[in-house]
Design a protein around this motif. Structure first.
Motif, PDB file in Angstrom:
ATOM      1  N   GLU A 118       0.830  -1.203   0.000  1.00  0.00           N
ATOM      2  CA  GLU A 118       0.000   0.000   0.000  1.00  0.00           C
ATOM      3  C   GLU A 118       0.864   1.253   0.000  1.00  0.00           C
ATOM      4  O   GLU A 118       1.921   1.292   0.634  1.00  0.00           O
ATOM      5  N   GLN A 119       0.408   2.267  -0.738  1.00  0.00           N
ATOM      6  CA  GLN A 119       1.107   3.553  -0.747  1.00  0.00           C
ATOM      7  C   GLN A 119       1.041   4.197   0.633  1.00  0.00           C
ATOM      8  O   GLN A 119       0.077   4.016   1.369  1.00  0.00           O
ATOM      9  N   THR A 131       0.394   6.654   3.539  1.00  0.00           N
ATOM     10  CA  THR A 131      -0.666   7.620   3.820  1.00  0.00           C
ATOM     11  C   THR A 131      -0.056   8.988   4.125  1.00  0.00           C
ATOM     12  O   THR A 131       1.141   9.079   4.446  1.00  0.00           O
ATOM     13  N   ARG A 146      -0.361  10.710   6.735  1.00  0.00           N
ATOM     14  CA  ARG A 146       0.150  10.688   8.107  1.00  0.00           C
ATOM     15  C   ARG A 146       1.510  10.010   8.180  1.00  0.00           C
ATOM     16  O   ARG A 146       2.407  10.461   8.893  1.00  0.00           O
ATOM     17  N   ARG A 147       1.684   8.930   7.433  1.00  0.00           N
ATOM     18  CA  ARG A 147       2.978   8.220   7.412  1.00  0.00           C
ATOM     19  C   ARG A 147       4.061   9.117   6.825  1.00  0.00           C
ATOM     20  O   ARG A 147       5.195   9.152   7.335  1.00  0.00           O
ATOM     21  N   VAL A 198      -2.234   0.263   7.390  1.00  0.00           N
ATOM     22  CA  VAL A 198      -3.175   1.279   6.910  1.00  0.00           C
ATOM     23  C   VAL A 198      -4.457   1.237   7.721  1.00  0.00           C
ATOM     24  O   VAL A 198      -4.991   2.274   8.132  1.00  0.00           O
ATOM     25  N   GLU A 226      -3.804   2.621  11.229  1.00  0.00           N
ATOM     26  CA  GLU A 226      -3.692   4.084  11.245  1.00  0.00           C
ATOM     27  C   GLU A 226      -5.056   4.736  11.051  1.00  0.00           C
ATOM     28  O   GLU A 226      -5.368   5.741  11.695  1.00  0.00           O
ATOM     29  N   HIS A 227      -5.849   4.159  10.145  1.00  0.00           N
ATOM     30  CA  HIS A 227      -7.190   4.709   9.917  1.00  0.00           C
ATOM     31  C   HIS A 227      -8.021   4.635  11.191  1.00  0.00           C
ATOM     32  O   HIS A 227      -8.735   5.576  11.545  1.00  0.00           O
TER      33      HIS A 227
END
Length: 379
Positions: free
Chosen positions: A11-12, A14, A16-17, A227, A230-231
């Protein structure tokens, strides 16, 4: 738990990352771009300031090599002359160094933006691990850096040889020319060699910058679990959020119920809706809705009103209209002024009867509600 493999990081990153990486000082960097910026700025500075630099250096050299015989045998005077010449040379090249400094700072900012982080200076034991160091040396990144360094050395070497070979006779001829002519010509030759090298570095930078950006985003890739985690951290647990909303509604309901005893009248449906109104002619331009509800909340409003002797008035169309078109703490809409005015007049008459006695006032019937205001909810 074992560290997750890079193969699982599909996954790309985010936003925030990426922001966390920037806070740690991790931004895309390209040494080739920085070198290109510095060289192109230096060459431009030499080209723009070549006349001034040549004249200043010529005057400095003439002053440094022209001295009286007595100075050659006086150490103090020779040191004084050296200090003067050194200071003049330093002041001459300071503008060029300033241009190079700005270019050295502008290159990383143009690629990764301005970042100031002290975390990159912190001591990390994993950086001292020789096994990890060997792993980095023989990684894809290490191989790419090796290929890039060899390519850069070949390109710059070939271009430097071309520049020297092309200008060799001209450079040797300058040794026999006066300083006024030799120094500006030397700067022109130096500028030509720099431009050739800059052209080669530009080609390398055009390849390196996209590669560094790709590698940077590849290092920040995340797994699907990361992901989701974090979400969830950002959005909050749905159960917790539902509980918070429930508590907020309960607190708002309690505040609303606390206003019911202060109301002047409660208009009812009589069973489905209840709306409490308050009017203070000295502070309000129109009556204000201080509480409203339907179902069990409406029943609780009526119970509180009866307990605190707040008048109740059954007016189903008006109650529905007030509930549908009025928010808590807001004044009633202008379309309902006439109907509510009759209600407030009845309340004043009722209060006067309770305090002075006499004939009990009749509650208003068939209060007119403008067309479209009554949502027409059946009792």
């Amino acid at each position: 738990m074992a560290e997750e493999s890079d193969l699982e990081k599909t996954e790309q990153a985010t936003p925030r990352r990426i922001e966390q990486a920037r806070e740690e000082g991790q931004v895309p960097q390209s040494r080739e771009l920085s070198t290109f910026f510095v060289l192109i700025s230096g060459a431009t500075g030499l080209w723009l300031m070549s006349g001034w630099l040549g004249q200043r250096l010529t005057d400095t050299l003439r002053h440094g090599f022209s001295f009286e015989r007595a100075r050659a045998f006086d150490t103090a005077l020779m040191l004084d002359t050296f200090e003067t010449v050194f200071t003049e040379v330093l002041l001459t090249i300071v503008p060029l160094f300033a241009v190079l400094l700005v270019a050295a700072l502008a290159a990383p900012i143009s690629l990764g933006g301005f970042v100031f982080s002290t975390k990159v200076l912190s001591i990390r034991p994993e950086r001292m691990n020789p096994l990890k160091g060997l792993g980095r040396m023989f990684s894809v990144h290490g191989l790419a850096e090796l290929v890039k360094s060899v390519l850069k050395a070949l390109v710059i070497g070939v271009l430097a040889v071309i520049a020297v070979w092309r200008e060799r006779e001209h450079v040797f001829a300058l040794m026999l020319q006066p300083l006024e002519y030799a120094i500006p010509e030397f700067f022109q030759t130096l500028l030509f060699a720099a431009m050739l090298i800059i052209f080669g570095l530009a080609l390398i930078a055009l390849i390196d910058v996209p590669f560094q950006l790709w590698q940077y985003h590849r290092r920040l890739r995340m797994t699907r679990d990361e992901v989701k985690r974090e979400h969830k951290e950002q959005e909050g647990d749905p159960h917790v959020k539902a509980r918070i909303r429930s508590l907020q509604r309960e607190m708002a309901r309690r505040r609303m119920m606390a206003e019911v005893p202060k109301a002047d009248v409660v208009v009812t449906n009589p069973t489905h809706f209840s709306v409490a109104l308050k009017y203070d002619s000295g502070r309000m331009g129109a009556p204000v809705v201080v509480a409203k509800g339907r179902g069990e909340v409406a029943l609780k409003i009526r119970e509180l009103a009866a307990e605190h002797k707040v008048p109740l008035l059954e007016a189903p169309p008006l109650a529905r209209a007030l509930y549908a078109h009025c928010e808590l703490g807001e004044s009633i809409p202008a379309q309902l002024y006439t109907a509510v005015a009759e209600v407030m007049a009845y309340v004043y008459q009722l209060n006067a009867w309770l305090s002075r006695g006499g004939r009990k006032p009749l509650a208003p019937r068939d209060l007119a509600v403008p067309e479209g205001m009554d949502p027409g909810v059946a009792e």
